[in-house]
Design a protein around this motif. Structure first.
Motif, PDB file in Angstrom:
ATOM      1  N   ILE A   1      14.239 -18.623 -12.826  1.00 15.82           N
ATOM      2  CA  ILE A   1      15.005 -19.847 -12.648  1.00 15.82           C
ATOM      3  C   ILE A   1      16.380 -19.680 -13.266  1.00 15.82           C
ATOM      4  N   HIS A   2      17.375 -20.148 -12.546  1.00 19.73           N
ATOM      5  CA  HIS A   2      18.751 -20.125 -13.031  1.00 19.73           C
ATOM      6  C   HIS A   2      18.881 -21.067 -14.215  1.00 19.73           C
ATOM      7  N   TRP A   3      19.875 -20.798 -15.083  1.00 22.07           N
ATOM      8  CA  TRP A   3      20.027 -21.636 -16.267  1.00 22.07           C
ATOM      9  C   TRP A   3      20.239 -23.098 -15.902  1.00 22.07           C
ATOM     10  N   SER A   4      20.840 -23.368 -14.740  1.00 21.80           N
ATOM     11  CA  SER A   4      21.075 -24.748 -14.327  1.00 21.80           C
ATOM     12  C   SER A   4      19.808 -25.432 -13.848  1.00 21.80           C
ATOM     13  N   GLY A   5      18.798 -24.616 -13.535  1.00 19.53           N
ATOM     14  CA  GLY A   5      17.578 -25.179 -12.967  1.00 19.53           C
ATOM     15  C   GLY A   5      17.645 -25.383 -11.466  1.00 19.53           C
ATOM     16  N   GLY A   6      18.815 -25.168 -10.889  1.00 20.87           N
ATOM     17  CA  GLY A   6      19.002 -25.468  -9.479  1.00 20.87           C
ATOM     18  C   GLY A   6      18.654 -24.347  -8.525  1.00 20.87           C
ATOM     19  N   ILE A   7      18.400 -23.165  -9.039  1.00 22.11           N
ATOM     20  CA  ILE A   7      18.049 -22.022  -8.188  1.00 22.11           C
ATOM     21  C   ILE A   7      16.783 -21.390  -8.737  1.00 22.11           C
ATOM     22  N   THR A   8      15.834 -21.164  -7.849  1.00 25.50           N
ATOM     23  CA  THR A   8      14.585 -20.532  -8.238  1.00 25.50           C
ATOM     24  C   THR A   8      14.231 -19.442  -7.236  1.00 25.50           C
ATOM     25  N   TYR A   9      13.353 -18.562  -7.668  1.00 26.69           N
ATOM     26  CA  TYR A   9      12.894 -17.484  -6.796  1.00 26.69           C
ATOM     27  C   TYR A   9      11.472 -17.130  -7.187  1.00 26.69           C
ATOM     28  N   TYR A  10      10.625 -16.884  -6.171  1.00 21.19           N
ATOM     29  CA  TYR A  10       9.212 -16.627  -6.412  1.00 21.19           C
ATOM     30  C   TYR A  10       8.757 -15.346  -5.732  1.00 21.19           C
ATOM     31  N   SER A  11       7.749 -14.748  -6.294  1.00 22.70           N
ATOM     32  CA  SER A  11       7.115 -13.642  -5.596  1.00 22.70           C
ATOM     33  C   SER A  11       6.343 -14.197  -4.407  1.00 22.70           C
ATOM     34  N   ASP A  12       6.131 -13.376  -3.424  1.00 25.38           N
ATOM     35  CA  ASP A  12       5.416 -13.835  -2.230  1.00 25.38           C
ATOM     36  C   ASP A  12       4.000 -14.283  -2.559  1.00 25.38           C
ATOM     37  N   SER A  13       3.411 -13.686  -3.578  1.00 21.92           N
ATOM     38  CA  SER A  13       2.015 -13.989  -3.903  1.00 21.92           C
ATOM     39  C   SER A  13       1.819 -15.393  -4.471  1.00 21.92           C
ATOM     40  N   VAL A  14       2.882 -16.016  -4.959  1.00 23.61           N
ATOM     41  CA  VAL A  14       2.734 -17.357  -5.553  1.00 23.61           C
ATOM     42  C   VAL A  14       3.572 -18.411  -4.852  1.00 23.61           C
ATOM     43  N   LYS A  15       4.423 -17.990  -3.939  1.00 24.34           N
ATOM     44  CA  LYS A  15       5.324 -18.928  -3.258  1.00 24.34           C
ATOM     45  C   LYS A  15       4.525 -20.028  -2.573  1.00 24.34           C
ATOM     46  N   GLY A  16       4.948 -21.262  -2.788  1.00 22.92           N
ATOM     47  CA  GLY A  16       4.267 -22.399  -2.191  1.00 22.92           C
ATOM     48  C   GLY A  16       3.151 -22.957  -3.051  1.00 22.92           C
TER      49      GLY A  16
END
Length: 123
Positions: A51-66
């Protein structure tokens, strides 16, 4: 002394939920990218989310996305990982980590690590 302390792990049945917390102390990480990783028994550590410091951008591995959501409360110097629809393959030790000051979104290095919290998902 800088510390990242994870909590919230435990035992849960499949399709259940858990929320992990990572509380930072010793300094503020409100301007740092933070992430969650996990190490399953007998496997290498793997990236889960960041997660970006602002909280506004996130990224997930495919195994946990959703299924998993990372979010943060900079006022509390805390990052969370909400885990829903858990599966037995999510069983692992979960680690919180923070990048160094000024590190970029795509830099893979994390400089601060917690001790981990155990998550066990039964079928």
């Amino acid at each position: 002394q800088v510390q990242l302390v994870e909590s919230g792990g435990g035992f849960v049945q499949a399709v259940g939920s858990l929320r992990l917390s990572c509380a930072a102390s010793g300094r503020t990480f409100s301007r740092n990218i933070m992430g969650w990783f996990r190490r399953a028994p007998g496997k290498e550590r793997e990236f889960v989310a960041r997660i970006h410091w602002s909280g506004g951008i996130t990224y997930y591995s495919d195994s946990v996305k959703g299924r998993f959501t990372i979010y943060r409360d900079n006022a509390k110097n805390t990052v969370y990982l909400q885990m829903n629809s858990l599966k037995p393959k999510d069983t692992a030790v979960y680690y919180c980590a923070a990048k160094r000051d000024g590190s970029t979104w795509y830099n893979v290095e994390y400089d601060y690590w917690g001790q981990g919290t155990h998550v066990t998902v039964s079928s």
